[in-house]
Write an enzyme that holds these catalytic residues in place. Structure first.
Site, mmCIF file in Angstrom:
data_model
loop_
_atom_site.group_PDB
_atom_site.id
_atom_site.type_symbol
_atom_site.label_atom_id
_atom_site.label_comp_id
_atom_site.label_asym_id
_atom_site.label_seq_id
_atom_site.Cartn_x
_atom_site.Cartn_y
_atom_site.Cartn_z
ATOM 1 N N ASP A 87 -23.715 6.462 -48.154
ATOM 2 C CA ASP A 87 -22.155 6.660 -48.343
ATOM 3 C C ASP A 87 -21.460 6.869 -47.179
ATOM 4 O OD1 ASP A 87 -23.770 8.638 -48.207
ATOM 5 O OD2 ASP A 87 -22.693 10.205 -49.219
ATOM 6 N N GLU A 146 -25.037 11.176 -50.290
ATOM 7 C CA GLU A 146 -25.938 12.140 -49.376
ATOM 8 C C GLU A 146 -24.785 13.170 -48.985
ATOM 9 O OE1 GLU A 146 -26.396 14.340 -46.115
ATOM 10 O OE2 GLU A 146 -25.378 12.670 -45.730
HETATM 11 ZN ZN LIG Z 1 -22.668 13.196 -42.563
HETATM 12 ZN ZN LIG Z 2 -25.166 11.668 -42.408
#
Ligand SMILES: [Zn+2]
Ligand SMILES: [Zn+2]
Length: 397
Positions: A87, A146
């Site tokens: 991401d 994440e």
């Molecule tokens: Zn980051």
């Molecule tokens: Zn990262």
């Protein structure tokens, strides 16, 4: 002396060399089309297609946009997972003349995850070419979300970590100069949790507070009391953070509200500390609210444990890094108080998360991760590929 046979070693170097351009091109393609946490459709499709082309058995939409791709070696053996997050961040990339720029307004790969996807695909390509020289199963794991610490748990619930014996992953790190690799056994990144406290009283007239239970006063006392968890209950030698980042409640000056909502985060470098902080937030909030005649309901919103590398697997990576960049370019990493939900995978199987230097200090000051000026030196990419391949081969034997 441990290491690979000379012929395997020279083949490995040749294959890493062969993937060099493709890895850079992949990183650039992903960089141009950043996708925010939970919206990684094109990035996941790219990873899935590449893996399918290489002959991996590919599962898509694993706990969201997660991709899990398996390749069997020539003989039975352990399963090694290489994990990459996919991401980007809601950051507008700076217009400083850089050749490869985000083509999406308000989104940018400002943490290097574009490089993580590219290196992991590169390692998959090299290990596919060397398939006859290893045993077991290689699993590539492309994880969404994440940055919101909410991608690993659904992937694990959907079976992404089943049967995995070892986990390896890289975070590119711009504060470290390109050409260097940093690894350490134990804690690398801290835990990161978010929580919500709903403080409820009984609304009423601002001029007649004795007929109401004021949740604003109760919430104010809760915020202050939470600060003593770190200052009075935590060892000065154990890093810990409790932050209330948002307070919301009430409508106007003369109305006592019914409810106040507090949003906060905790950070710790040890699992037991993480659990203790969250438990004490709940206990202190409900006790202080009760003393004010109010209630506080605690909810854990999202979070991940500290990123902890297994000592033996950290040694595997250290050897891999030494073989890649030379002993003098491998450092002992320092713990950093950011979080990464790779921790959830590392909690299930011994592994190692490590840092590959991506900064180029001679070209001027390095912009921090998550900032508009963030950039990586692409020379870091083949270093990451080679270190990942060597670490994986160490286990796939
Ligand atoms: Zn980051
Ligand atoms: Zn990262």
């Amino acid at each position: 002396m441990t290491g690979l046979a000379v012929d395997v070693d020279s083949r490995l170097r040749a294959e890493v060399d062969r993937t060099r351009e493709e890895v850079v091109e992949t990183r650039r393609a992903v960089h141009r089309r950043p996708e925010l946490s939970g919206a990684e459709e094109q990035t996941a499709a790219l990873a899935a297609q590449r893996c399918a082309d290489l002959g991996f058995a590919v599962r898509t939409e694993v706990g969201g946009h997660g991709v899990v791709a398996d390749l069997e070696g020539g003989r039975p053996g352990p399963t090694v997972m290489l994990r990459a997050d996919m991401d980007a961040l809601p950051v507008e990339e700076s217009a400083d003349g850089r050749p490869v720029r985000s083509e999406v307004d308000g989104a940018m790969h400002a943490c290097g995850h574009d490089g993580h996807v590219a290196m992991t695909l590169g390692a998959g390509t090299v290990l596919t070419a060397m398939r006859d020289s290893w045993a077991g199963r290689l699993r590539l794991c492309f994880q969404p979300a994440e940055e919101t610490a909410s991608g690993a748990v659904p992937m694990i619930a959907a079976g992404a970590a089943e049967g995995v014996d070892h986990v390896f992953g890289i975070h590119l790190w711009a504060p470290i100069a390109v050409g260097r690799v940093a690894v350490k056994p134990g804690v690398l990144f801290g835990s990161a949790d978010t929580f919500r406290l709903t403080v409820s009283g009984r609304g009423g007239h601002g001029g007649m507070p004795h007929t109401a239970v004021d949740p604003v006063v109760a919430a104010a006392q809760v915020v202050l009391a939470l600060q003593s968890i770190v200052s009075r209950e935590t060892s000065p030698f154990a890093p810990a953070v409790v932050t209330i980042g948002r307070v919301s409640g009430g409508t106007t000056f003369n109305v006592i509200a019914d409810q106040v909502e507090l949003l906060g985060t905790t950070r710790a470098l040890e699992r037991s500390e993480r659990e203790r902080l969250l438990r004490r937030v709940e206990e202190v909030a409900s006790g202080v609210a009760a003393a004010a005649g109010a209630t506080a309901v605690y909810e854990h919103a999202a979070g991940c444990p500290p990123v902890i590398s297994d000592a033996a697997m950290a040694e595997v990576v250290r050897r891999a890094a030494v073989a890649t960049v030379g002993e003098e370019h491998v450092d002992q990493a320092e713990p950093i108080t950011v979080g990464d939900d790779v921790a959830c995978f590392l909690d299930l199987a011994p592994g190692c998360y490590f840092l590959v230097g991506a900064g180029h200090p001679e070209r001027g000051p390095v912009s921090p991760h998550h900032s508009a000026g963030f950039d990586i030196d692409e020379a870091c990419l083949p270093i990451g590929v080679e270190t990942l391949v060597r670490a994986a081969l160490d286990r796939l034997r």
